[in-house]
Design a protein around this motif. Structure first.
Motif, short mmCIF file in Angstrom:
data_model
loop_
_atom_site.label_atom_id
_atom_site.label_comp_id
_atom_site.label_asym_id
_atom_site.label_seq_id
_atom_site.Cartn_x
_atom_site.Cartn_y
_atom_site.Cartn_z
N VAL A 35 0.84 -1.21 0.00
CA VAL A 35 0.00 0.00 0.00
C VAL A 35 0.87 1.25 0.00
CG1 VAL A 35 -1.69 1.31 1.34
CG2 VAL A 35 -1.95 -1.16 1.08
N TRP A 36 1.88 1.25 0.86
CA TRP A 36 2.77 2.42 0.93
C TRP A 36 3.52 2.62 -0.39
CZ3 TRP A 36 4.91 5.86 4.81
CH2 TRP A 36 4.04 6.04 5.88
N GLY A 37 3.97 1.54 -0.99
CA GLY A 37 4.70 1.64 -2.25
C GLY A 37 3.87 2.27 -3.35
N GLN A 41 4.38 5.92 -4.90
CA GLN A 41 4.59 5.97 -6.35
C GLN A 41 3.67 7.02 -6.98
OE1 GLN A 41 3.83 2.21 -8.25
NE2 GLN A 41 4.57 2.88 -10.24
N LEU A 42 2.49 7.21 -6.39
CA LEU A 42 1.55 8.21 -6.89
C LEU A 42 1.96 9.63 -6.49
CD1 LEU A 42 -1.82 6.37 -6.19
CD2 LEU A 42 -0.63 6.62 -8.39
N GLY A 43 2.99 9.74 -5.62
CA GLY A 43 3.52 11.05 -5.28
C GLY A 43 3.09 11.61 -3.94
N ILE A 49 -0.08 9.71 4.16
CA ILE A 49 -0.58 8.33 4.21
C ILE A 49 -1.11 8.01 5.60
CG2 ILE A 49 0.01 5.91 3.82
CD1 ILE A 49 2.24 6.91 1.91
N TYR A 50 -0.41 8.47 6.65
CA TYR A 50 -0.90 8.26 8.01
C TYR A 50 -2.22 8.99 8.24
CZ TYR A 50 3.44 6.08 9.63
OH TYR A 50 4.50 5.24 9.81
N ILE A 51 -2.30 10.23 7.78
CA ILE A 51 -3.53 11.02 7.95
C ILE A 51 -4.70 10.32 7.25
CG2 ILE A 51 -4.67 13.20 7.34
CD1 ILE A 51 -1.83 14.51 7.63
N SER A 90 -5.15 10.20 -9.60
CA SER A 90 -3.72 9.93 -9.41
C SER A 90 -3.30 8.69 -10.17
CB SER A 90 -3.40 9.73 -7.92
OG SER A 90 -3.69 10.89 -7.20
N LYS A 91 -4.09 7.63 -10.05
CA LYS A 91 -3.75 6.38 -10.75
C LYS A 91 -3.82 6.57 -12.26
CE LYS A 91 -4.90 3.15 -7.10
NZ LYS A 91 -5.72 2.00 -6.72
#
Length: 122
Positions: A35-37, A41-43, A49-51, A90-91
């Motif tokens: 998920v993080w990757g 990757q989307l910037g 991500i935490y928020i 984004s995707k």
């Protein structure tokens, strides 16, 4: 459509939406590498991500409380729609159209759930 059917559709949608976004939020909060990757990757930066994870888990909790916090549920649905729209855009921009399938499915699922919510709670 009778009220019982509408309520059934709503709760099925609310549970599926909660599973989808609850899992996503959990993976964001636990720094799941997949998920993080993708998110990085989307910037998007790590703090975002935490928020996002906190917002999703909080929203799921509100969504699953029956017949309470109706105004707050409206905000949860708004947040879910923003999340889906930004994920799609984004995707689409970074990974291409084929990567947007999950966002399209999520949009349909959340839309049906929200419309059922509006029919029940007016």
């Amino acid at each position: 459509m009778n009220p019982k059917t509408t309520k059934t559709i709503y709760w099925i949608g609310a549970i599926l939406t909660s599973l989808w976004f609850g899992a996503s939020g959990f993976f964001e909060l636990t720094t799941n590498p997949i998920v993080w990757g993708i998110t990085q990757q989307l910037g998007y930066p790590p703090h975002f991500i935490y928020i996002l994870g906190v917002a999703k888990v909080s929203g799921v909790i509100v969504l699953l409380i029956p017949d309470k916090f109706l105004r707050l549920k409206e905000w949860v649905f708004a947040g879910l729609f923003f999340d889906i729209i930004f994920a799609f855009a984004s995707k689409f921009a970074v990974l291409g159209p084929a990567a947007t399938a999950d966002a399209i499915v999520a949009f349909v699922m959340v839309t049906v759930t929200y419309l059922s919510f509006r029919k029940i709670y007016g």
